[in-house]
Write a protein that holds these residues in place. Structure first.
Motif, PDB file in Angstrom:
ATOM      1  N   GLN A  31       0.801  -1.220   0.000  1.00 25.48           N
ATOM      2  CA  GLN A  31       0.000   0.000   0.000  1.00 25.48           C
ATOM      3  C   GLN A  31       0.841   1.282   0.000  1.00 25.48           C
ATOM      4  O   GLN A  31       0.301   2.377   0.048  1.00 25.48           O
ATOM      5  CB  GLN A  31      -0.931   0.022   1.226  1.00 25.48           C
ATOM      6  CG  GLN A  31      -2.007  -1.043   1.177  1.00 25.48           C
ATOM      7  CD  GLN A  31      -3.061  -0.840   2.248  1.00 25.48           C
ATOM      8  OE1 GLN A  31      -2.785  -0.963   3.426  1.00 25.48           O
ATOM      9  NE2 GLN A  31      -4.268  -0.514   1.833  1.00 25.48           N
ATOM     10  N   ILE A  32       2.162   1.134  -0.042  1.00 27.00           N
ATOM     11  CA  ILE A  32       3.039   2.314   0.044  1.00 27.00           C
ATOM     12  C   ILE A  32       3.627   2.622  -1.335  1.00 27.00           C
ATOM     13  O   ILE A  32       4.300   1.783  -1.938  1.00 27.00           O
ATOM     14  CB  ILE A  32       4.173   2.083   1.063  1.00 27.00           C
ATOM     15  CG1 ILE A  32       3.582   1.788   2.440  1.00 27.00           C
ATOM     16  CG2 ILE A  32       5.090   3.304   1.119  1.00 27.00           C
ATOM     17  CD1 ILE A  32       4.610   1.397   3.482  1.00 27.00           C
ATOM     18  N   ARG A  33       3.370   3.829  -1.814  1.00 25.22           N
ATOM     19  CA  ARG A  33       3.871   4.223  -3.126  1.00 25.22           C
ATOM     20  C   ARG A  33       5.390   4.408  -3.087  1.00 25.22           C
ATOM     21  O   ARG A  33       5.960   4.759  -2.063  1.00 25.22           O
ATOM     22  CB  ARG A  33       3.213   5.526  -3.576  1.00 25.22           C
ATOM     23  CG  ARG A  33       1.701   5.443  -3.723  1.00 25.22           C
ATOM     24  CD  ARG A  33       1.130   6.710  -4.321  1.00 25.22           C
ATOM     25  NE  ARG A  33       1.541   7.893  -3.548  1.00 25.22           N
ATOM     26  CZ  ARG A  33       1.438   9.138  -3.995  1.00 25.22           C
ATOM     27  NH1 ARG A  33       0.982   9.349  -5.205  1.00 25.22           N
ATOM     28  NH2 ARG A  33       1.814  10.153  -3.241  1.00 25.22           N
ATOM     29  N   VAL A  34       6.013   4.214  -4.233  1.00 20.64           N
ATOM     30  CA  VAL A  34       7.465   4.352  -4.334  1.00 20.64           C
ATOM     31  C   VAL A  34       7.900   5.759  -3.916  1.00 20.64           C
ATOM     32  O   VAL A  34       8.844   5.934  -3.145  1.00 20.64           O
ATOM     33  CB  VAL A  34       7.935   4.046  -5.779  1.00 20.64           C
ATOM     34  CG1 VAL A  34       9.435   4.291  -5.925  1.00 20.64           C
ATOM     35  CG2 VAL A  34       7.593   2.605  -6.143  1.00 20.64           C
ATOM     36  N   ALA A  35       7.193   6.767  -4.414  1.00 23.47           N
ATOM     37  CA  ALA A  35       7.560   8.151  -4.110  1.00 23.47           C
ATOM     38  C   ALA A  35       7.509   8.434  -2.617  1.00 23.47           C
ATOM     39  O   ALA A  35       8.319   9.205  -2.091  1.00 23.47           O
ATOM     40  CB  ALA A  35       6.622   9.107  -4.856  1.00 23.47           C
TER      41      ALA A  35
ATOM     42  N   MET B  33      -3.992  -5.322  -0.980  1.00 25.03           N
ATOM     43  CA  MET B  33      -4.391  -4.046  -1.573  1.00 25.03           C
ATOM     44  C   MET B  33      -3.233  -3.233  -2.128  1.00 25.03           C
ATOM     45  O   MET B  33      -2.196  -3.105  -1.479  1.00 25.03           O
ATOM     46  CB  MET B  33      -5.110  -3.213  -0.514  1.00 25.03           C
ATOM     47  CG  MET B  33      -6.338  -3.882   0.045  1.00 25.03           C
ATOM     48  SD  MET B  33      -7.750  -3.669  -0.996  1.00 25.03           S
ATOM     49  CE  MET B  33      -8.289  -2.071  -0.436  1.00 25.03           C
ATOM     50  N   PRO B  34      -3.427  -2.628  -3.310  1.00 28.90           N
ATOM     51  CA  PRO B  34      -2.441  -1.682  -3.829  1.00 28.90           C
ATOM     52  C   PRO B  34      -2.619  -0.333  -3.147  1.00 28.90           C
ATOM     53  O   PRO B  34      -3.593  -0.124  -2.427  1.00 28.90           O
ATOM     54  CB  PRO B  34      -2.823  -1.588  -5.310  1.00 28.90           C
ATOM     55  CG  PRO B  34      -4.298  -1.838  -5.327  1.00 28.90           C
ATOM     56  CD  PRO B  34      -4.563  -2.810  -4.212  1.00 28.90           C
ATOM     57  N   PRO B  35      -1.689   0.608  -3.360  1.00 28.54           N
ATOM     58  CA  PRO B  35      -1.894   1.955  -2.805  1.00 28.54           C
ATOM     59  C   PRO B  35      -3.222   2.523  -3.292  1.00 28.54           C
ATOM     60  O   PRO B  35      -3.598   2.338  -4.447  1.00 28.54           O
ATOM     61  CB  PRO B  35      -0.709   2.750  -3.366  1.00 28.54           C
ATOM     62  CG  PRO B  35       0.330   1.727  -3.672  1.00 28.54           C
ATOM     63  CD  PRO B  35      -0.416   0.499  -4.090  1.00 28.54           C
ATOM     64  N   THR B  36      -3.924   3.230  -2.414  1.00 31.00           N
ATOM     65  CA  THR B  36      -5.251   3.738  -2.743  1.00 31.00           C
ATOM     66  C   THR B  36      -5.227   4.641  -3.962  1.00 31.00           C
ATOM     67  O   THR B  36      -6.104   4.605  -4.804  1.00 31.00           O
ATOM     68  CB  THR B  36      -5.817   4.523  -1.546  1.00 31.00           C
ATOM     69  OG1 THR B  36      -5.670   3.715  -0.389  1.00 31.00           O
ATOM     70  CG2 THR B  36      -7.289   4.817  -1.756  1.00 31.00           C
ATOM     71  N   SER B  37      -4.177   5.450  -4.079  1.00 29.41           N
ATOM     72  CA  SER B  37      -4.117   6.392  -5.199  1.00 29.41           C
ATOM     73  C   SER B  37      -2.846   6.199  -6.006  1.00 29.41           C
ATOM     74  O   SER B  37      -2.186   7.143  -6.374  1.00 29.41           O
ATOM     75  CB  SER B  37      -4.180   7.834  -4.674  1.00 29.41           C
ATOM     76  OG  SER B  37      -3.154   8.037  -3.724  1.00 29.41           O
ATOM     77  N   PHE B  38      -2.507   4.924  -6.277  1.00 31.83           N
ATOM     78  CA  PHE B  38      -1.224   4.697  -6.949  1.00 31.83           C
ATOM     79  C   PHE B  38      -1.211   5.250  -8.369  1.00 31.83           C
ATOM     80  O   PHE B  38      -0.160   5.480  -8.951  1.00 31.83           O
ATOM     81  CB  PHE B  38      -0.838   3.212  -6.930  1.00 31.83           C
ATOM     82  CG  PHE B  38      -1.573   2.339  -7.919  1.00 31.83           C
ATOM     83  CD1 PHE B  38      -2.688   1.627  -7.517  1.00 31.83           C
ATOM     84  CD2 PHE B  38      -1.134   2.205  -9.227  1.00 31.83           C
ATOM     85  CE1 PHE B  38      -3.359   0.815  -8.406  1.00 31.83           C
ATOM     86  CE2 PHE B  38      -1.808   1.392 -10.112  1.00 31.83           C
ATOM     87  CZ  PHE B  38      -2.927   0.695  -9.709  1.00 31.83           C
ATOM     88  N   ALA B  39      -2.388   5.497  -8.946  1.00 31.42           N
ATOM     89  CA  ALA B  39      -2.433   6.046 -10.297  1.00 31.42           C
ATOM     90  C   ALA B  39      -1.760   7.420 -10.352  1.00 31.42           C
ATOM     91  O   ALA B  39      -1.221   7.818 -11.384  1.00 31.42           O
ATOM     92  CB  ALA B  39      -3.876   6.152 -10.769  1.00 31.42           C
ATOM     93  N   GLU B  40      -1.784   8.137  -9.213  1.00 40.29           N
ATOM     94  CA  GLU B  40      -1.156   9.458  -9.188  1.00 40.29           C
ATOM     95  C   GLU B  40       0.334   9.353  -9.468  1.00 40.29           C
ATOM     96  O   GLU B  40       0.919  10.214 -10.121  1.00 40.29           O
ATOM     97  CB  GLU B  40      -1.355  10.108  -7.815  1.00 40.29           C
ATOM     98  CG  GLU B  40      -2.794  10.458  -7.504  1.00 40.29           C
ATOM     99  CD  GLU B  40      -2.938  10.901  -6.060  1.00 40.29           C
ATOM    100  OE1 GLU B  40      -4.078  10.946  -5.588  1.00 40.29           O
ATOM    101  OE2 GLU B  40      -1.926  11.187  -5.423  1.00 40.29           O
ATOM    102  N   ALA B  41       0.947   8.293  -8.945  1.00 37.40           N
ATOM    103  CA  ALA B  41       2.385   8.150  -9.120  1.00 37.40           C
ATOM    104  C   ALA B  41       2.723   7.833 -10.571  1.00 37.40           C
ATOM    105  O   ALA B  41       3.805   8.125 -11.056  1.00 37.40           O
ATOM    106  CB  ALA B  41       2.917   7.047  -8.216  1.00 37.40           C
ATOM    107  N   ASN B  42       1.777   7.189 -11.273  1.00 37.22           N
ATOM    108  CA  ASN B  42       2.004   6.835 -12.664  1.00 37.22           C
ATOM    109  C   ASN B  42       1.350   7.866 -13.572  1.00 37.22           C
ATOM    110  O   ASN B  42       0.620   7.526 -14.496  1.00 37.22           O
ATOM    111  CB  ASN B  42       1.422   5.438 -12.962  1.00 37.22           C
ATOM    112  CG  ASN B  42       2.124   4.361 -12.152  1.00 37.22           C
ATOM    113  OD1 ASN B  42       3.152   4.616 -11.535  1.00 37.22           O
ATOM    114  ND2 ASN B  42       1.574   3.169 -12.138  1.00 37.22           N
ATOM    115  N   ALA B  43       1.565   9.140 -13.278  1.00 37.90           N
ATOM    116  CA  ALA B  43       0.929  10.206 -14.043  1.00 37.90           C
ATOM    117  C   ALA B  43       1.251  10.053 -15.519  1.00 37.90           C
ATOM    118  O   ALA B  43       2.365   9.695 -15.901  1.00 37.90           O
ATOM    119  CB  ALA B  43       1.422  11.554 -13.532  1.00 37.90           C
TER     120      ALA B  43
END
Length: 414
Positions: free
Chosen positions: A140-144, A165-175
């Motif tokens: 659940q922890i994004r790379v950034a 579960m993946p990070p809740t908003s991981f799509a943000e990191a893959n802008a």
């Protein structure tokens, strides 16, 4: 009579068979239940004593390294800290204080429990390096978010489950990258979805944790073990007596999921909610001395809110108290339940047939890509028992008509 003859024969046969097996097997022949139970009891007592002594020893070792309060100088780290504690106002900002007492901080609190955001807020980038940083629930922890904490450590341990579960908003990191900005001299590297998957891709040495300790009945982990862990989880066999509140059961109710309209009833199933609340009240009534260990999981936030409100409005102080306790009764939807565990988990699926007589294939987050990971988290929260409340027959869920793995797995689980 004939029945008595049969019982007498069976008793005699069983005694003969038992003696034959025991005589043939030295381990069983030398087994004395009382001695075995005493050995277990002695081990538990010694383990508790050893844990207590270790805790006291660690505390003493840490305290022995602290200076006496009256022996610190004003300009030393300890003096700065004592001065700040004595002030009534105009304290140093926490980040500045921590930067000015790096040695004292790690001596006073050798173990810090922080979120990645807290680390960025309170520990400067050049703060004293920690010996080890441990990431828990790393899926659940994004790379950034993780990089800043990793930069403050000599070594890192990343603990997580790629099937959760993946990070809740991981799509943000893959802008999304603007294609016009890409040039031959400019390569854009996109992060993996979490620090866990990044470590896997980077071939960081792995340790597989295969002992599954939670389930007191193997049925509780069997589905996930087969569908997500390739049968590699080792669970411990337990002598479970039938009808002892263990295992998985499904209760079919005639509820209706409200798909249209306005107000608080939208996207809820009142019949399921009422049945679950009644079940919880029965369990509390049967356990007057202490609150039973129960969690409720729903597929959507509206059903979660309905069930919690019904519990709070039931006029039972014990229910309200249990809901407000840290490890007490909880009501959560799929998105928020990772990391929790209770003896009994009650599941409100909520969905039902629509006005055309079909069960729609859209089960919210479960029907989106990666939804099977949410299902895996939800169905592995129970230590003893899972009870599913469903308003349709599992055979009515036409999972073969969808490509979403989460929906297919829900049908298989039901």
């Amino acid at each position: 009579g004939a029945g008595e003859v049969r019982r007498t024969f069976e008793t005699g046969y069983c005694r003969w068979w038992l003696n034959a097996v025991v005589d043939d097997e030295p381990v069983i022949r030398g087994f004395v239940a009382v001695e075995h139970e005493k050995r277990i009891g002695d081990f538990r007592a010694l383990e508790a004593q050893y844990t207590g002594l270790t805790r006291a020893w660690v505390r003493a070792a840490l305290c022995a390294d602290l200076p006496k309060q009256d022996a610190v100088t004003r300009n030393s780290e300890w003096g700065i800290l004592r001065h700040e504690i004595s002030k009534k106002k105009r304290h140093l900002p926490l980040r500045e204080l921590m930067t000015s007492i790096p040695s004292a901080l790690t001596k006073l609190t050798p173990c810090l429990l922080m979120s990645p955001l807290s680390i960025a807020q309170y520990l400067s980038a050049d703060a004293s390096t920690f010996d080890v940083v441990v990431f828990d629930e790393a899926s659940q922890i994004r790379v950034a978010d993780a990089i800043g904490a990793m930069g403050r450590a000599k070594s890192v341990v990343v603990v997580g489950d790629s099937k959760q579960m993946p990070p809740t908003s991981f799509a943000e990191a893959n802008a999304a990258v603007d294609e016009d900005e890409e040039t031959a001299n400019h390569e854009v590297v996109v992060d993996e979805e979490s620090i866990l998957s990044e470590c896997v891709q980077a071939l960081v040495p792995q340790q597989w944790l295969s002992w599954h300790y939670r389930s007191q009945d193997e049925a509780l982990i069997a589905f996930s073990n087969i569908h997500y862990y390739n049968g590699r989880l080792a669970s411990f066999p337990a002598p479970v007596v039938p009808d002892s509140g263990h295992g998985i059961s499904l209760i079919r109710v005639d509820g209706q999921f409200e798909r249209s309209g306005r107000g608080k009833t939208l996207r809820t199933n009142r019949v399921e909610a009422d049945r679950i609340v009644a079940d919880i009240r029965d369990r509390f009534a049967a356990s007057p001395e202490s609150a039973p260990s129960i969690g409720v999981i729903t597929f959507n936030a509206q059903q979660r809110d309905l069930i919690e409100n019904l519990l709070r409005d039931a006029g039972d102080d014990r229910l309200v108290q249990a809901l407000d306790e840290a490890d007490g009764l909880f009501v959560k939807n799929l998105e928020n339940v990772q990391g929790d565990e209770r003896d009994t988990i009650l599941f409100s699926v909520a969905f039902s047939k629509n006005e055309k007589g079909f069960v729609p294939l859209n089960f919210g987050p479960l029907s989106r890509p990666g939804g099977e990971r949410r299902l895996n988290v939800a169905i592995t929260r129970a230590r003893r028992e899972v009870v599913l409340y469903v308003s349709f027959d599992p055979t009515d869920l036409r999972a073969e008509e969808t490509t979403q793995v989460g929906t297919k797995h829900l049908r298989a689980y039901l």
